[in-house]
Design an enzyme around this catalytic site. Structure first.
Site, PDB file in Angstrom:
ATOM      1  N   THR A  13       0.818  -1.218   0.000  1.00  0.00           N
ATOM      2  CA  THR A  13       0.000   0.000   0.000  1.00  0.00           C
ATOM      3  C   THR A  13       0.844   1.258   0.000  1.00  0.00           C
ATOM      4  OG1 THR A  13      -1.841  -1.101   1.111  1.00  0.00           O
ATOM      5  CG2 THR A  13      -1.741   1.279   1.322  1.00  0.00           C
ATOM      6  N   SER A  60       1.142  -7.453  -0.699  1.00  0.00           N
ATOM      7  CA  SER A  60       1.747  -8.425   0.212  1.00  0.00           C
ATOM      8  C   SER A  60       0.939  -9.708   0.343  1.00  0.00           C
ATOM      9  CB  SER A  60       1.994  -7.811   1.593  1.00  0.00           C
ATOM     10  OG  SER A  60       0.802  -7.611   2.310  1.00  0.00           O
ATOM     11  N   THR A  93       1.150  -4.320   4.363  1.00  0.00           N
ATOM     12  CA  THR A  93       0.917  -4.602   5.780  1.00  0.00           C
ATOM     13  C   THR A  93       0.245  -5.950   6.037  1.00  0.00           C
ATOM     14  OG1 THR A  93      -1.203  -3.407   5.744  1.00  0.00           O
ATOM     15  CG2 THR A  93       0.770  -2.162   6.383  1.00  0.00           C
ATOM     16  N   ASP A  94      -0.412  -6.536   5.033  1.00  0.00           N
ATOM     17  CA  ASP A  94      -1.194  -7.743   5.291  1.00  0.00           C
ATOM     18  C   ASP A  94      -0.331  -8.921   5.747  1.00  0.00           C
ATOM     19  OD1 ASP A  94      -3.538  -6.454   4.750  1.00  0.00           O
ATOM     20  OD2 ASP A  94      -3.782  -7.274   2.730  1.00  0.00           O
TER      21      ASP A  94
END
EC number: 3.5.1.1
Length: 330
Positions: A13, A60, A93-94
């Site tokens: 992101t 990710s 971030t995932d």
């Protein structure tokens, strides 16, 4: 003298763009190259000599073991040079917590390595990416970050890669370490540490992935009311060498599931009990007698991080006693 910091970009992101400046939910990740991200934060050059490399460009959710191995190799090569003082890795971030913990166990240097990302794409109002990137570089350039293993820096906080997890789907303060807390904070480009990681990591870790082209197959099985053992059987049939159980409570499971997993363990599959609960210790020989079943207790590692450690453990041994030692040490 300014520290030399290399930013390795993998997408996410922080490199994403939305169709409008107010759309923080629907956007495309992994569009902007690292040079564009660095150019958006000219103040980076005030705190360090910063260069960037585009190692990958993915959401990710599409992170792979191949990228993990390439990241570890590149970081180890860079940090072996006296010309490089620290590394920042931009990442979605995932799955950031999984990549961070993998690197925490495979980087062979005490120099700082900092993971960073964003919860909002680069072109929306109040994007968090530029400040997060600035903080991450400031942290990687600070002597206090040396010897702390791989760190995660978002939203003005410093987290240990072993303990941190994403706790919210979209909020900017999503990254926390339940119960154990932050390692510290970053204010005005200055890191403030209040504790340090307690478990072995990086230069003290026994894992070596140099030359590896793949990691052992390990699957996660989630427990719930009425679940059976079919998914575990299917995982083993598909080549899984290990099973992580996201158990109920203190790593518990139904009697039928326990019996089936015990049978799998006796035939050589390594079974680790973690928990679907968001915090707490999975205690050895508590909810289940691990000695009798041949299981391993995950301690405080959540299922996704227990999987990372088990994959690396299986590159060295399949002995449950030795793998249990690793779970207590790392």
């Amino acid at each position: 003298m300014k520290k030399n910091i290399v930013i390795l970009a993998t997408g996410g992101t922080i490199a994403g763009k939305a169709a409008s400046s107010t759309d923080t939910a629907c956007y495309q990740s992994a569009l902007l190259p690292i040079d564009a991200l660095i150019a958006e934060v000219p103040a980076l050059q005030d705190i360090a000599s910063v260069t960037g490399e585009q190692l990958a460009q993915v959401d990710s959710a599409d992170m792979t073991h191949a990228v993990w191995l390439a990241l570890a190799a590149r970081i180890n090569t860079l940090l072996a040079s006296p010309a490089v003082d620290g590394i920042v890795v931009t990442h979605g971030t995932d799955t950031m917590e999984e990549t961070a913990y993998f690197l925490n166990l495979t980087v062979k240097s005490a120099k700082p390595v900092v993971m960073v990302g964003a919860l909002r794409p680069a072109n929306v109002i109040s994007t968090d990416g530029p400040m997060n990137l600035y903080d991450a570089v400031a942290l990687a350039a600070d002597d206090a970050a040396a010897g702390c293993g791989v760190l995660v820096a978002l939203n003005d906080t410093i987290n240990c890669s072993r303990d941190v997890t994403k706790t919210n789907t979209a909020l900017q303060d999503a990254f926390k370490a339940p119960e154990l807390g932050y390692l510290g904070y970053i204010q005005a480009g200055k890191p403030y540490f209040y504790r340090r990681p307690a478990r072995k990591h990086t230069f003290a870790a026994e894992f070596d992935v140099a030359g590896l082209v793949a990691l052992p197959k390990v699957e996660i099985i989630y427990t719930y009311v009425g679940n059976d053992s079919s998914l575990a059987d299917a995982a083993v049939a598909a080549g899984a060498k290990g099973i992580i159980v996201a158990g109920v409570g203190n790593g518990g499971m139904s009697a039928a599931t326990r019996q089936n997993l015990t049978d799998l363990a006796r035939r050589g599959t390594v079974v680790v009990r973690s928990t679907r609960v968001s915090s707490g210790i999975v205690t050895r020989n508590s909810a289940i007698c691990d000695d009798d079943c041949g299981f391993i207790a995950a301690d405080t590692l959540n299922p996704q991080k227990a999987r990372v450690l088990l994959m690396l453990a299986l590159t060295r041994t399949s002995d449950p006693a030795q793998i249990q030692r690793m779970f207590f040490e790392y």
